[in-house]
Scaffold this active site. Structure first.
Site, PDB file in Angstrom:
ATOM      1  CG  ASP A 299      -2.250  -0.753   0.960  1.00 21.40           C
ATOM      2  OD1 ASP A 299      -2.584  -0.997  -0.216  1.00 21.40           O
ATOM      3  OD2 ASP A 299      -2.935  -1.094   1.945  1.00 21.40           O
TER       4      ASP A 299
ATOM      5  NE  ARG B 281      -8.497   2.702   7.301  1.00 22.85           N
ATOM      6  CZ  ARG B 281      -7.844   2.414   6.169  1.00 22.85           C
ATOM      7  NH1 ARG B 281      -6.758   3.071   5.836  1.00 22.85           N
ATOM      8  NH2 ARG B 281      -8.288   1.454   5.376  1.00 22.85           N
TER       9      ARG B 281
ATOM     10  CB  CYS C 202      -5.180   6.911  -2.826  1.00 28.75           C
ATOM     11  SG  CYS C 202      -6.863   6.954  -2.217  1.00 28.75           S
TER      12      CYS C 202
ATOM     13  CG  HIS D 102      -8.487   7.405   4.004  1.00 28.57           C
ATOM     14  ND1 HIS D 102      -7.672   6.566   3.275  1.00 28.57           N
ATOM     15  CD2 HIS D 102      -7.969   7.434   5.264  1.00 28.57           C
ATOM     16  CE1 HIS D 102      -6.713   6.091   4.058  1.00 28.57           C
ATOM     17  NE2 HIS D 102      -6.874   6.593   5.267  1.00 28.57           N
TER      18      HIS D 102
ATOM     19  NE  ARG E 240      -1.214   1.951   3.909  1.00 33.13           N
ATOM     20  CZ  ARG E 240      -1.650   2.991   3.210  1.00 33.13           C
ATOM     21  NH1 ARG E 240      -2.930   3.309   3.241  1.00 33.13           N
ATOM     22  NH2 ARG E 240      -0.819   3.724   2.486  1.00 33.13           N
TER      23      ARG E 240
HETATM   24  N1  ARG Z   1      -5.395  -0.063   0.924  1.00 32.42           N
HETATM   25  C1  ARG Z   1      -5.191   1.264   1.404  1.00 32.42           C
HETATM   26  C2  ARG Z   1      -5.800   1.416   2.780  1.00 32.42           C
HETATM   27  O1  ARG Z   1      -6.867   0.926   2.998  1.00 32.42           O
HETATM   28  C3  ARG Z   1      -5.782   2.267   0.472  1.00 32.42           C
HETATM   29  C4  ARG Z   1      -5.435   3.674   0.850  1.00 32.42           C
HETATM   30  C5  ARG Z   1      -6.080   4.688  -0.039  1.00 32.42           C
HETATM   31  N2  ARG Z   1      -5.570   5.966   0.197  1.00 32.42           N
HETATM   32  C6  ARG Z   1      -6.287   7.086   0.368  1.00 32.42           C
HETATM   33  N3  ARG Z   1      -5.658   8.218   0.422  1.00 32.42           N
HETATM   34  N4  ARG Z   1      -7.572   7.039   0.536  1.00 32.42           N
HETATM   35  O2  ARG Z   1      -5.226   2.028   3.659  1.00 32.42           O
END
Ligand code: ARG
Length: 280
Positions: free
Chosen positions: A79, A150, A273, A179, A104
């Site tokens: 990612d 998040r 992203c 997000h 991550r």
């Molecule tokens: N797989 C990543 C996650 O879920 C995707 C992130 C996408 N990034 C964003 N800026 N929305 O964290």
């Protein structure tokens, strides 16, 4: 005498401004875990295609005259291609992310090292969970801050102190738009676009108050990841399927450019992203 119909009038064109971006080539792209509603490790991914699509996006930024830096991709960090999550940079001050998911977390050290190497004097590691421009959207003189899935709202005080700008908290309520940058984007210093269905009532009031001239997107636009766009103030780069949203943006004077990032969407990300903006 016939009066010309206002309907046919072309909107005043918007002016682009030179931008500086950082991106990460998806050399290690794959979907091996599921941390958002879009990811399905059982679904095959095509890394070569992901790289080709990513290169198209980078080439478009270069053609539009922007500067694109890159950070080295890393094995085991699929990612990392989603560069927007690494930090927020305003006035040359860098707030390095603290990722929500353990998968991550190692990305943060990569970003801290990258910004240190580039000689940024003020690189701060966030104390609370925050995922960079995923949940922080600088818009005009303010910073819009998403939470709900998040980022920890306590991070907002930290951002306020570091950047010295007003930070407005917004609550995300739909897990598909986990997000802030999946539901809202800054188009220009005075204009944003968002999908109202992603926010709670209080947040919608804040948005209406701050940006009465916002462009409103519908659910179809949002599901096409249309809000995950990048704007330089004049050009708007957005995912290919978001055609209805593109038409709305053209009616507001923006030039729209489509890119196909279907492979990256398998990990729940698209144009924005993949793009971290550096504001000196
Ligand atoms: N797989 C990543 C996650 O879920 C995707 C992130 C996408 N990034 C964003 N800026 N929305 O964290």
């Amino acid at each position: 005498m016939t009066v010309p119909l206002a309907l046919g009038t072309a909107p005043a064109p918007r002016s682009p401004r030179h931008r500086e971006y950082v991106m990460c080539r998806p050399d290690h792209f794959e979907v091996t875990y599921r941390i958002n509603a879009w990811m399905d490790p059982a679904k095959p991914t095509d890394r070569a295609l992901a790289v080709a699509q990513w290169e198209d996006l980078r080439d478009l930024y270069l053609r539009l005259g922007h500067t694109v830096h890159t950070i080295e991709p890393a094995t085991g960090l699929p990612d990392l291609v989603f560069a927007a999550n690494g930090a927020v940079v305003i006035d040359g001050k860098v707030l390095i992310s603290r990722y929500h998911h353990p998968e991550r977390r190692p990305e943060a050290a990569r970003w801290a090292a990258w910004f240190a190497e580039q000689g940024y004097p003020e690189v701060v590691q966030a104390a609370f969970i925050t995922e960079g421009e995923g949940d922080y959207v600088p818009a005009g003189g303010a910073v819009l801050a998403g939470s709900g899935f998040r980022s920890d709202p306590r991070s907002q005080e930290e951002a306020r102190a570091l950047f010295g700008r007003p930070v407005f908290g917004l609550r995300l309520i739909d897990p598909r738009f986990y997000h802030l940058d999946t539901a809202l984007a800054a188009l220009d210093d005075d204009q944003i676009v968002y999908y109202p269905g992603a926010f709670d009532a209080e947040s919608l009031e804040v948005l209406r108050e701050l940006f009465p001239n916002a462009v409103l997107a519908d659910e179809e636009d949002a599901l096409a990841f249309g809000l995950n766009l990048v704007s330089d103030g004049g050009n708007v780069i957005l995912p290919e399927p978001a055609t209805a949203l593109a038409a709305k943006l053209r009616a507001h004077g923006y030039r729209t450019h489509h890119v196909d990032l279907s492979e990256l969407l398998k990990a729940g990300g698209s144009v924005k992203c993949c793009t971290l903006e550096i504001r000196r």
